[in-house]
Design an enzyme around this catalytic site. Structure first.
Site, PDB file in Angstrom:
ATOM      1  CB  THR A   1      -0.992  -0.020   1.184  1.00 27.27           C
ATOM      2  OG1 THR A   1      -1.644  -1.282   1.226  1.00 27.27           O
ATOM      3  CG2 THR A   1      -2.021   1.044   1.105  1.00 27.27           C
TER       4      THR A   1
ATOM      5  CB  THR B   1      -3.589  -1.121  -1.449  1.00 29.27           C
ATOM      6  OG1 THR B   1      -2.897  -2.290  -1.047  1.00 29.27           O
ATOM      7  CG2 THR B   1      -5.061  -1.444  -1.614  1.00 29.27           C
TER       8      THR B   1
HETATM    9  N1  GLY Z   1      -4.550  -4.183   1.857  1.00 32.75           N
HETATM   10  C1  GLY Z   1      -4.414  -3.224   2.849  1.00 32.75           C
HETATM   11  C2  GLY Z   1      -5.698  -2.710   3.353  1.00 32.75           C
HETATM   12  O1  GLY Z   1      -6.632  -2.639   2.601  1.00 32.75           O
HETATM   13  O2  GLY Z   1      -5.828  -2.390   4.492  1.00 32.75           O
END
Ligand code: GLY
Length: 591
Positions: free
Chosen positions: A410, A428
């Site tokens: 992210t 992300t």
């Molecule tokens: N993949 C990280 C989040 O969505 O928190």
């Protein structure tokens, strides 16, 4: 005209200026004594300087991406125009973290109409997805990497549609123009950064994908060197197509076919995404989740992200303490990590995609509820493990708490433009390098579906965040805007870091609002918090030294790497002040 042109002013000078100009910064000198030691992150740490600007500012995880945003702002673009340019360049220069193969949440402030809007561009599970998606033949959850690598973990990407929706609402420059910096870099090449090189060196699964291997590694399998000029003509062609035909060219036609072939054609772990899944992707405008913290209003994105709920719960529970007087140290960390335990207990039981589960968002941040939760905290002793509460406005439903999950990756983008509009966008592809599969169009695909809980039920009760067809996985992303007592935009904040995002954002907000740190100091302060397990302290930072005191209060302390990537901008009496996380490669720049 503005006297101070796009330059970075020394932190101490900026803090001094601020303290002369704003009562709120009177504690800046004291706060400077709280500057962290320099902890080592996975790819090293380079101390950043506080950014200062008076017209506009962009903070992003890579200098080339931030520079692309500044170019667009200089050309008269809005915060959203700049955000599109930054995101597209991040796809190239920080491909491990975000890109058009992933999803994002955006919080937008429109200064002219004084309105916060939040857009949900989260990936969705294909229509064929089943709750048992991440269970093996023996009924047990797959190992994380077994689930991640390949097509099974890929959710229908949302970022391109989100960028287009936002641009239609708030863009000022032509759509094609905001693609120009990324197209140029993709065609001319960019110098591979130390962080990208370091992460490629430590990465194994990416080498098994032929397209990714040919791009990121030489013929001997050595990662592209630092400074190697990496060109991505396939991505340039993808961008040209999107610039010409809009997001439709991503969700239908040859690019969509390429995505589907990559997902469903994986040799060992194919996915089941269909053309209908891609063509049907929609961005959802959601009611902003806003709450009070002291004199401030904090706004973020509600479910399917748990980020804003948990951030506001933690702040709501610690508001009764004079954190400003306590300052950064073991006492403050005690209260914040106890509140973190309580918030994560609620998160793990209640939060999932609101189209599938009734999430009592308003009840979870209700001040009276938070008061009862805060009463569970004791000054003397850590509670160890917290249990979920019974928030008001909760409909009766049987749910099982979810297991802790691994979540990484992210990136975060913070921007303010010359008209006072702001974008806080966390974006992300989930784990570093996502699903480790690259389309022929030159971009990596996400593994966001592993943000679902692998075990769909417990003791006969469903888990709120289990996989279901067309559902969006729970996120921890917490793009945040802060408004002062007069409703004026005060801060634009966010971070990557999986479920640790919540603690990173809380730390930064407490740093800015209670400890009166400047944004660079707040970002760089050692990370800490609890996700209802041990109390986590950033190894090698000043936070680690608070562990002994915390242990005397019964905290199980764990010193770990906490590689946040926080970008924070505040609106101060002398203009915009920005901090980009020294643990990564970002910068906060402006004019
Ligand atoms: N993949 C990280 C989040 O969505 O928190």
């Amino acid at each position: 005209m503005i006297a101070i042109k796009h330059r970075v002013i020394p932190l101490a000078a900026a803090a001094l200026l601020c303290s002369m100009l704003a009562a709120g910064f009177q504690q800046a000198a004291r706060a400077q004594t709280a500057l962290p030691a320099a902890p080592e992150a996975a790819t090293g740490r380079t101390q950043r300087s506080l950014g200062h600007a008076t017209q506009h500012m962009v903070a992003a995880a890579n200098p080339l991406a931030a520079e692309a945003g500044r170019q667009i702002l200089r050309a008269g673009g809005s915060a959203v125009d700049a955000a599109v340019a930054v995101q597209l360049v991040l796809n190239l220069v920080e491909p491990q973290s975000s890109g058009i193969g992933g999803g994002a949440f955006m919080v937008h402030w429109d200064q002219a109409v004084r309105k916060v809007v939040t857009l949900d561009g989260r990936e969705t599970a294909p229509a064929a997805a089943k709750p048992e998606r991440f269970l093996g033949p023996d009924g047990r959850p797959l190992g994380f990497m077994a689930a991640v690598v390949g097509g099974r973990s890929v959710g229908v990407p949302g970022t391109v549609r989100l960028l287009e929706d936002a641009h239609k609402r708030w863009g000022k420059l032509p759509w094609a123009q905001v693609f120009e910096p990324a197209i140029k870099l993709a065609e001319d090449g960019f110098a591979v950064s130390p962080r990208l090189n370091g992460l490629l060196a430590g990465e194994q699964a990416l080498r098994s994908d032929p397209v990714a291997r040919a791009y990121f590694y030489d013929e001997a399998g050595k990662p592209r060197d630092v400074g190697f000029v990496l060109k991505n003509p396939a991505f340039a062609a993808t961008l040209r197509s999107l610039a010409r035909d809009g997001a439709a060219a991503f969700y239908t036609g040859p690019l969509a076919a390429d995505i589907l072939a990559t997902v469903t054609g994986h040799p060992t772990n194919p996915g089941d995404m269909t053309a209908a899944d891609l063509a049907g992707y929609r961005v959802i405008e959601r009611e902003p989740l806003c709450g009070r913290y002291r004199v401030y209003t904090i706004c973020g994105v509600g479910p399917p992200s748990s980020g804003a709920i948990a951030v506001q719960q933690i702040l709501g529970m610690v508001e009764r303490f004079d954190l400003g007087r306590l300052g950064p140290g073991a006492n403050a960390v005690h209260w914040i990590s106890e509140a973190g335990r309580l918030a994560f207990a609620d998160r793990n039981l209640y939060v999932g995609d609101p189209a599938f589960v009734d999430v009592p968002s308003a009840g979870l941040i209700d001040p009276a509820y938070l008061n009862t939760r805060a009463n569970l905290m004791s000054q003397e002793r850590s509670m160890g493990t917290a249990r979920a509460g019974e928030p008001p406005r909760r409909r009766a439903q049987l749910l099982a708490p979810s297991d802790p999950q691994i979540e990484y990756g992210t990136s975060h983008i913070s921007i303010v433009d010359k008209d006072g509009n702001a974008v806080s966008m966390t974006t992300t592809i989930e784990d570093g390098f996502g699903a480790r599969i690259m389309t022929k169009g030159g971009f990596l695909l996400n593994n966001e579906l592993t943000d679902f809980n692998f075990v769909p039920s417990a003791n006969g009760a469903p888990v709120a965040n289990r996989v279901e067809p067309g559902k969006r996985p729970r996120s921890s992303m917490a793009p945040t805007l802060v408004f002062d007592a007069f409703g004026r935009l005060y801060a634009v904040v966010g971070s990557p870091g999986g479920s640790q995002i919540i603690g990173y954002v809380v730390k930064t907000l407490v740093g800015l609002l209670d400890w009166r740190l400047d944004p660079q100091q707040a970002v760089d302060l050692g990370n800490f918090g609890s996700r209802n397990g041990p109390t986590e302290l950033e190894r090698g930072s000043e936070a680690e030294t608070w562990g002994v005191t915390l242990q005397t209060r019964g905290h199980e302390v764990r010193a770990i790497e906490m590689t946040s990537g926080i970008q924070a901008i505040i609106v101060s009496p002398i203009g915009f002040l920005g901090g980009a996380d020294s643990r990564r490669e970002g910068v906060a720049i402006g004019d």
